[in-house]
Scaffold this active site. Sequence first.
Site, PDB file in Angstrom:
ATOM      1  N   GLY A  76      57.676  35.240  32.191  1.00  0.00           N
ATOM      2  CA  GLY A  76      58.496  36.488  31.894  1.00  0.00           C
ATOM      3  C   GLY A  76      58.448  36.276  29.904  1.00  0.00           C
ATOM      4  O   GLY A  76      59.749  36.932  29.070  1.00  0.00           O
ATOM      5  N   GLY A  77      59.014  35.285  29.136  1.00  0.00           N
ATOM      6  CA  GLY A  77      58.719  34.781  28.462  1.00  0.00           C
ATOM      7  C   GLY A  77      58.968  35.530  26.762  1.00  0.00           C
ATOM      8  O   GLY A  77      58.747  36.202  26.348  1.00  0.00           O
TER       9      GLY A  77
ATOM     10  N   ASP B 199      46.252  43.343  40.955  1.00  0.00           N
ATOM     11  CA  ASP B 199      45.459  42.045  40.171  1.00  0.00           C
ATOM     12  C   ASP B 199      44.614  43.019  38.779  1.00  0.00           C
ATOM     13  O   ASP B 199      44.595  44.420  38.409  1.00  0.00           O
ATOM     14  CB  ASP B 199      43.791  42.662  40.746  1.00  0.00           C
ATOM     15  CG  ASP B 199      42.903  41.260  40.763  1.00  0.00           C
ATOM     16  OD1 ASP B 199      43.140  40.802  39.475  1.00  0.00           O
ATOM     17  OD2 ASP B 199      42.141  40.732  41.009  1.00  0.00           O
ATOM     18  N   GLY B 200      45.310  42.389  37.574  1.00  0.00           N
ATOM     19  CA  GLY B 200      45.331  42.746  36.394  1.00  0.00           C
ATOM     20  C   GLY B 200      44.061  43.192  36.071  1.00  0.00           C
ATOM     21  O   GLY B 200      43.833  44.308  34.882  1.00  0.00           O
TER      22      GLY B 200
ATOM     23  N   CYS C 164      47.280  28.920  26.622  1.00  0.00           N
ATOM     24  CA  CYS C 164      48.375  27.312  26.706  1.00  0.00           C
ATOM     25  C   CYS C 164      46.943  26.114  26.507  1.00  0.00           C
ATOM     26  O   CYS C 164      47.538  25.235  26.984  1.00  0.00           O
ATOM     27  CB  CYS C 164      49.288  27.834  27.474  1.00  0.00           C
ATOM     28  SG  CYS C 164      49.461  27.889  28.568  1.00  0.00           S
TER      29      CYS C 164
HETATM   30  C1  LIG Z   1      50.075  31.925  31.373  1.00  0.00           C
HETATM   31  S1  LIG Z   1      50.704  32.528  32.624  1.00  0.00           S
HETATM   32  C2  LIG Z   1      51.050  34.065  31.934  1.00  0.00           C
HETATM   33  C3  LIG Z   1      53.045  33.377  30.858  1.00  0.00           C
HETATM   34  C4  LIG Z   1      53.595  34.657  30.361  1.00  0.00           C
HETATM   35  N1  LIG Z   1      52.747  36.022  29.998  1.00  0.00           N
HETATM   36  C5  LIG Z   1      54.916  34.949  29.425  1.00  0.00           C
HETATM   37  O1  LIG Z   1      55.082  34.230  28.574  1.00  0.00           O
HETATM   38  O2  LIG Z   1      56.296  34.081  30.683  1.00  0.00           O
HETATM   39  C6  LIG Z   1      48.918  33.703  33.587  1.00  0.00           C
HETATM   40  C7  LIG Z   1      49.689  35.204  34.582  1.00  0.00           C
HETATM   41  O3  LIG Z   1      48.979  35.750  34.708  1.00  0.00           O
HETATM   42  C8  LIG Z   1      49.288  35.251  36.600  1.00  0.00           C
HETATM   43  N2  LIG Z   1      47.519  35.587  36.747  1.00  0.00           N
HETATM   44  C9  LIG Z   1      46.872  34.865  37.635  1.00  0.00           C
HETATM   45  N3  LIG Z   1      45.239  36.200  38.023  1.00  0.00           N
HETATM   46  C10 LIG Z   1      45.928  36.949  37.307  1.00  0.00           C
HETATM   47  C11 LIG Z   1      45.295  38.642  37.564  1.00  0.00           C
HETATM   48  N4  LIG Z   1      44.419  38.270  38.531  1.00  0.00           N
HETATM   49  N5  LIG Z   1      46.091  39.662  37.230  1.00  0.00           N
HETATM   50  C12 LIG Z   1      47.086  39.994  36.961  1.00  0.00           C
HETATM   51  N6  LIG Z   1      47.873  38.540  36.241  1.00  0.00           N
HETATM   52  C13 LIG Z   1      46.928  37.643  36.873  1.00  0.00           C
HETATM   53  C14 LIG Z   1      48.960  34.310  37.416  1.00  0.00           C
HETATM   54  O4  LIG Z   1      50.137  34.895  37.900  1.00  0.00           O
HETATM   55  C15 LIG Z   1      50.282  33.662  35.804  1.00  0.00           C
HETATM   56  O5  LIG Z   1      51.855  34.292  36.382  1.00  0.00           O
END
Ligand SMILES: C[S@@+](CC[C@H](N)C(=O)[O-])C[C@H]1O[C@@H](n2cnc3c(N)ncnc32)[C@H](O)[C@@H]1O
Lengths: 265, 365
Positions: free
Chosen positions: B166-167, B218-219, B291
Amino acid sequence: GEPHQVNPSHGGQVTHRPGNQLSLCSLLEMGFSETQAKEMHEGATKSRGKHVPSVMTALLLLGLNPSSILKIMQKCPEVYSLKGADLQQRIDHLRKMGLVEGSLQRMISHYPKIMLLPVKRVNMVSRLLREKCLFTIHQVTEILRDSPEVLEEDLAQLEYKFQYAYFRMGVRQPEMVKAKLFRLPLSELRCRHCFLERRGLYQTPDKKGQTLILNPALKDVLCVSEETYLTQVAMATAEEFHVFRKLMAREQEEKGREDEYSSDE
Amino acid sequence: TKWAATRPTFPATELALHNFDTSYSIQLRDLWPSIRVAMLSEQKYGALINSFSSAPNVITELEAQGCKDFISIDCTRNEVHQSSLDSMTSHRDSAELDPAALQPSMSPDIKCLVFPKGDISRFNPARPDSSGILGYYLLDAASVLPVLALDVQPGHTVLDLCAAPGGKTLALLQTHSVNHLWANDLSGSRTMRLRRTLQSYLPKEFLEENKIHITSTDGRQLGMTEEKSFERVLVDVPCTTDRHSAMVEENNIFKRSRTKERQKLPLLQTQLLLAGIQATRGGGNIVYSTCSLSQLQNECVVQQAISLAQQELGITVQVQDLRWFAQCFSDTFHFAPQLSVGELVLPHLCANFGPIYMCKLQRMN
Ligand SMILES: C[S@@+](CC[C@H](N)C(=O)[O-])C[C@H]1O[C@@H](n2cnc3c(N)ncnc32)[C@H](O)[C@@H]1O
């Protein structure tokens, strides 16, 4: 309320004492110039050495000339307070350790503190270098000659530095001698090594002594100025290394604290 | 079984490093050693100021320690001049550039304080105000950049497709422009973390106002179900999290057991970006971010998604030039020179942020 020292300009008045006191005349006889003699005499009086003439004799016997003796005494006035016989014994012992004429004199001029170290101390360090670090007698001599500082170091620290180079960096004894490893503090060794390692330019050899990349020779890492190290070996900027040094110091400090906690338990 | 017993087991961090050495030394050439040593040394943080907190003097206290808000400082110091933009466009093939995209504009009201270059001081943990709301959130300062680049404007409806922990969601909310924010993350446990983060940083009333919608799905499906619903979409995908993978053994994606998952990342990333594109209204913006330094997860995914959007969904998207943006923040971050699409913050010991890749897209129809 100690009695105050004699004004050096009137020093001549107190020199004509018999026995173990040093006289200006005898200094002049030994070949010191008048100004040198005055300075020596002042130093001797200040440090209240009781056997200064015998110390002078031992140094002159070594073949050191008056001006180098003066420099030695300026660098390390504690030498005034030695006994001539002790000093002679230490010098003889260093000769026995294989330090030949020339390098012995150079070592004493460059690092007069060595005259303050008891024979026992020198033996302890050389035994550690031979028995725990497996240097040959000849290599130990070379180490003493190139880095007499080693004699003053904490023994555990010394052994650790060796092990760091041997296990962590995979360097063997001859290369350590060539690189004058013991001249550098452990922190600097670690900084230069870890900086290369994290940049991908140094690898710890595996059990067979193999690495995927060609490690730079230890002497090219240690025996060069920081500038040369950065431009020729690490290919980095001084700013990067400066920040890295700060980070490493903090990492080590925190690691030390962690180790303390875990050993407390 | 003899095989398994004699096969050396490498820590995942070592596998990660080996993988990086192989690919990044080619991709980044002589830049790689400096990036490598930075990634293997302590990273720097930024304090994202929480404007919802009434804790007094948060900023003055941080400034007294030597921090500065890099956003306001860089933006005023590095004013982007039209002439420099002109010279930039003439350097690069500008055929696919929309001239409007060169009008510098970024999400307003975000403040993020950092220690100056070369300063390795750390932040103290944030303190709560009288109602328990924390004064700042510590994060990699470079991860604020994708949010700034998204250019959220008043009244916008925003989707944060992969939002946990959540950042970036929090940074988005600092703009106070968001009309409605949908924060989604596939992982249930991570969505819980997101919820907890927001609870520590936002007043209860704000959370209850139905301004924020939190889901855990799922996004990839939101593209279809929420087609053309948002003015702004942030697609901050799962990736090889290079810095973490090089340093931390636990939960490491370079573990042998996760090889398949890792190999499928570029596919998943492309699908998520496509879904993000689909969920965007015509004229709206998408920011894709990772990242990782990996070309395969960055530029290649963007290019792949652009062509798939055209071919399979009939959606035209255009890459928005962010060179003005990189130029603006070049006093704080080290940007990679000349990528085919997007901008990449490279870790460097003197400014040890990132890696963060971002690419801004506009949906044309
Ligand atoms: C890089 S992190 C996100 C960090 C967040 N945006 C932040 O700034 O704190 C990627 C996220 O994508 C999620 N994720 C993985 N597969 C996904 C999917 N199919 N749909 C939605 N989210 C997914 C993971 O659980 C993870 O929390």
